[in-house]
Design a protein around this motif. Structure first.
Motif, PDB file in Angstrom:
ATOM      1  N   CYS A  69       0.826  -0.969  -0.003  1.00  0.00           N
ATOM      2  CA  CYS A  69       0.111   0.085  -0.112  1.00  0.00           C
ATOM      3  C   CYS A  69       0.830   1.313   0.239  1.00  0.00           C
ATOM      4  N   PRO A  70       0.402   2.286  -0.789  1.00  0.00           N
ATOM      5  CA  PRO A  70       1.256   3.555  -1.071  1.00  0.00           C
ATOM      6  C   PRO A  70       1.249   4.397   0.375  1.00  0.00           C
ATOM      7  N   LEU A  71       0.362   4.218   1.233  1.00  0.00           N
ATOM      8  CA  LEU A  71       0.095   5.297   2.406  1.00  0.00           C
ATOM      9  C   LEU A  71       1.264   4.609   3.614  1.00  0.00           C
ATOM     10  N   HIS A  72       0.934   3.428   3.921  1.00  0.00           N
ATOM     11  CA  HIS A  72       1.585   2.944   5.413  1.00  0.00           C
ATOM     12  C   HIS A  72       2.403   1.624   5.005  1.00  0.00           C
ATOM     13  N   ASN A  73       2.489   1.158   3.773  1.00  0.00           N
ATOM     14  CA  ASN A  73       3.369  -0.113   3.264  1.00  0.00           C
ATOM     15  C   ASN A  73       2.807  -1.225   3.813  1.00  0.00           C
ATOM     16  N   TRP A  74       1.655  -1.652   3.947  1.00  0.00           N
ATOM     17  CA  TRP A  74       1.071  -2.579   4.372  1.00  0.00           C
ATOM     18  C   TRP A  74       1.147  -3.433   3.160  1.00  0.00           C
ATOM     19  N   THR A  75       1.279  -4.767   3.419  1.00  0.00           N
ATOM     20  CA  THR A  75       1.615  -5.866   2.221  1.00  0.00           C
ATOM     21  C   THR A  75       0.194  -6.486   2.195  1.00  0.00           C
ATOM     22  N   ILE A  76      -0.284  -6.373   0.963  1.00  0.00           N
ATOM     23  CA  ILE A  76      -1.540  -7.102   0.812  1.00  0.00           C
ATOM     24  C   ILE A  76      -1.318  -8.201  -0.398  1.00  0.00           C
ATOM     25  N   GLY A  77      -1.986  -9.492  -0.104  1.00  0.00           N
ATOM     26  CA  GLY A  77      -1.861 -10.619  -1.145  1.00  0.00           C
ATOM     27  C   GLY A  77      -2.679 -10.321  -2.063  1.00  0.00           C
ATOM     28  N   LEU A  78      -1.990 -10.501  -3.489  1.00  0.00           N
ATOM     29  CA  LEU A  78      -2.912 -10.411  -4.666  1.00  0.00           C
ATOM     30  C   LEU A  78      -3.820 -11.459  -5.056  1.00  0.00           C
ATOM     31  N   ARG A  79      -3.800 -12.543  -4.395  1.00  0.00           N
ATOM     32  CA  ARG A  79      -4.723 -13.663  -4.652  1.00  0.00           C
ATOM     33  C   ARG A  79      -5.841 -13.629  -3.882  1.00  0.00           C
ATOM     34  N   ASP A  80      -5.679 -12.982  -2.520  1.00  0.00           N
ATOM     35  CA  ASP A  80      -7.056 -13.249  -1.954  1.00  0.00           C
ATOM     36  C   ASP A  80      -7.238 -11.863  -1.015  1.00  0.00           C
ATOM     37  N   GLY A  81      -6.311 -10.905  -1.177  1.00  0.00           N
ATOM     38  CA  GLY A  81      -6.549  -9.567  -0.483  1.00  0.00           C
ATOM     39  C   GLY A  81      -6.120  -9.503   0.974  1.00  0.00           C
ATOM     40  N   GLN A  82      -5.565 -10.454   1.399  1.00  0.00           N
ATOM     41  CA  GLN A  82      -5.312 -10.520   2.654  1.00  0.00           C
ATOM     42  C   GLN A  82      -4.029  -9.709   3.189  1.00  0.00           C
ATOM     43  N   ALA A  83      -4.255  -9.057   4.437  1.00  0.00           N
ATOM     44  CA  ALA A  83      -3.041  -8.484   4.949  1.00  0.00           C
ATOM     45  C   ALA A  83      -1.949  -9.443   5.504  1.00  0.00           C
ATOM     46  N   ALA A  84      -0.700  -9.272   5.064  1.00  0.00           N
ATOM     47  CA  ALA A  84       0.341 -10.146   5.684  1.00  0.00           C
ATOM     48  C   ALA A  84       0.575  -9.735   7.224  1.00  0.00           C
ATOM     49  N   ALA A  85       0.839 -10.662   7.941  1.00  0.00           N
ATOM     50  CA  ALA A  85       1.058 -10.466   9.444  1.00  0.00           C
ATOM     51  C   ALA A  85       2.233  -9.636   9.754  1.00  0.00           C
ATOM     52  N   PRO A  86       2.320  -8.992  10.536  1.00  0.00           N
ATOM     53  CA  PRO A  86       1.526  -8.801  11.797  1.00  0.00           C
ATOM     54  C   PRO A  86       0.044  -8.009  11.681  1.00  0.00           C
ATOM     55  N   ASP A  87      -0.032  -7.418  10.486  1.00  0.00           N
ATOM     56  CA  ASP A  87      -1.261  -6.800   9.953  1.00  0.00           C
ATOM     57  C   ASP A  87      -2.392  -7.366   9.826  1.00  0.00           C
ATOM     58  N   GLU A  88      -3.607  -6.969   9.944  1.00  0.00           N
ATOM     59  CA  GLU A  88      -4.799  -7.896   9.840  1.00  0.00           C
ATOM     60  C   GLU A  88      -5.881  -7.007   9.185  1.00  0.00           C
ATOM     61  N   GLY A  89      -6.614  -7.689   8.328  1.00  0.00           N
ATOM     62  CA  GLY A  89      -7.644  -7.160   7.320  1.00  0.00           C
ATOM     63  C   GLY A  89      -7.429  -7.783   6.068  1.00  0.00           C
ATOM     64  N   CYS A  90      -8.416  -7.456   5.284  1.00  0.00           N
ATOM     65  CA  CYS A  90      -8.375  -8.121   3.971  1.00  0.00           C
ATOM     66  C   CYS A  90      -9.056  -6.872   3.137  1.00  0.00           C
ATOM     67  N   THR A  91      -8.938  -6.901   1.663  1.00  0.00           N
ATOM     68  CA  THR A  91      -9.717  -6.285   0.581  1.00  0.00           C
ATOM     69  C   THR A  91     -10.333  -7.211  -0.201  1.00  0.00           C
ATOM     70  N   PRO A  92     -11.431  -6.881  -0.472  1.00  0.00           N
ATOM     71  CA  PRO A  92     -12.370  -7.861  -1.510  1.00  0.00           C
ATOM     72  C   PRO A  92     -11.308  -8.212  -2.916  1.00  0.00           C
TER      73      PRO A  92
END
Length: 130
Positions: A69-92
Motif C-alpha cells: 500500500c502506498p500510504l503505510h506500506n502494508w503488504t496485501i496478498g494479490l490472490r486473496d486480498g489478505q494483509a500480511a502478518a502482523p497486520d490484519e484485514g483484507c480487501t475484496p
C-alpha cells in the motif's frame, strides 16, 4: 438450484497492464477495481482500497504475489486480498480470466461485489454535536 456459470466481461489486453504495475477499472457503482500484473504475467484483481486506511492499492508497488500500500506500506496478498502478518484485514478480490492475451472479469462481480464499501475520509475527526 444450480449455480449459473459466470458471464465474463472483456476488460483490456494483458499488455495494457504494466509488468509489476496496475490499471484501474471503473465501475458504475462502488469503488474502482485495481488489476495487477506481476513479473510472471499473472493478473489479479482487488478492490482499489487498502483494508487499513483505504489507500489506493493501484498506486502501490507490486512484488511477487503482493502489493505494498502506498500510504503505510502494508503488504496485501494479490490472490486473496489478505494483509500480511502482523497486520490484519483484507480487501475484496475478484475473479480474473486470461484468454488469448485478453483480461476478462466476472460480470456479476463487477456489478455487485463490494459495492457497499467506501474509502475512509482523511483528516481529523470532527464532532457531530457541540
Amino acid at each position: 438450484m444450480t449455480a449459473q456459470p459466470p458471464e465474463w466481461t472483456y476488460i483490456c489486453r494483458i499488455d495494457d497492464i504494466p509488468v509489476l504495475g496496475s490499471r484501474r477499472v471503473a465501475r458504475p457503482r462502488g469503488l474502482d477495481i485495481a488489476l495487477f500484473r506481476n513479473a510472471d504475467d499473472e493478473v489479479f484483481a482487488l478492490l482499489d482500497r487498502c483494508p487499513h486506511k483505504g489507500g489506493p492499492l493501484s498506486q502501490g508497488m507490486v512484488f511477487g504475489h503482493s502489493v505494498a500500500c502506498p500510504l503505510h506500506n502494508w503488504t496485501i496478498g494479490l490472490r486473496d486480498g489478505q494483509a500480511a502478518a502482523p497486520d490484519e484485514g483484507c480487501t475484496p478480490h475478484f475473479r480474473v480470466q486470461i484468454q488469448n492475451g485478453e483480461v476478462w472479469m466476472d460480470a456479476q462481480e463487477l456489478a455487485h461485489h463490494a459495492t457497499d464499501l467506501s474509502r475512509p475520509v482523511a483528516g481529523p475527526r470532527t464532532r457531530c454535536h457541540p
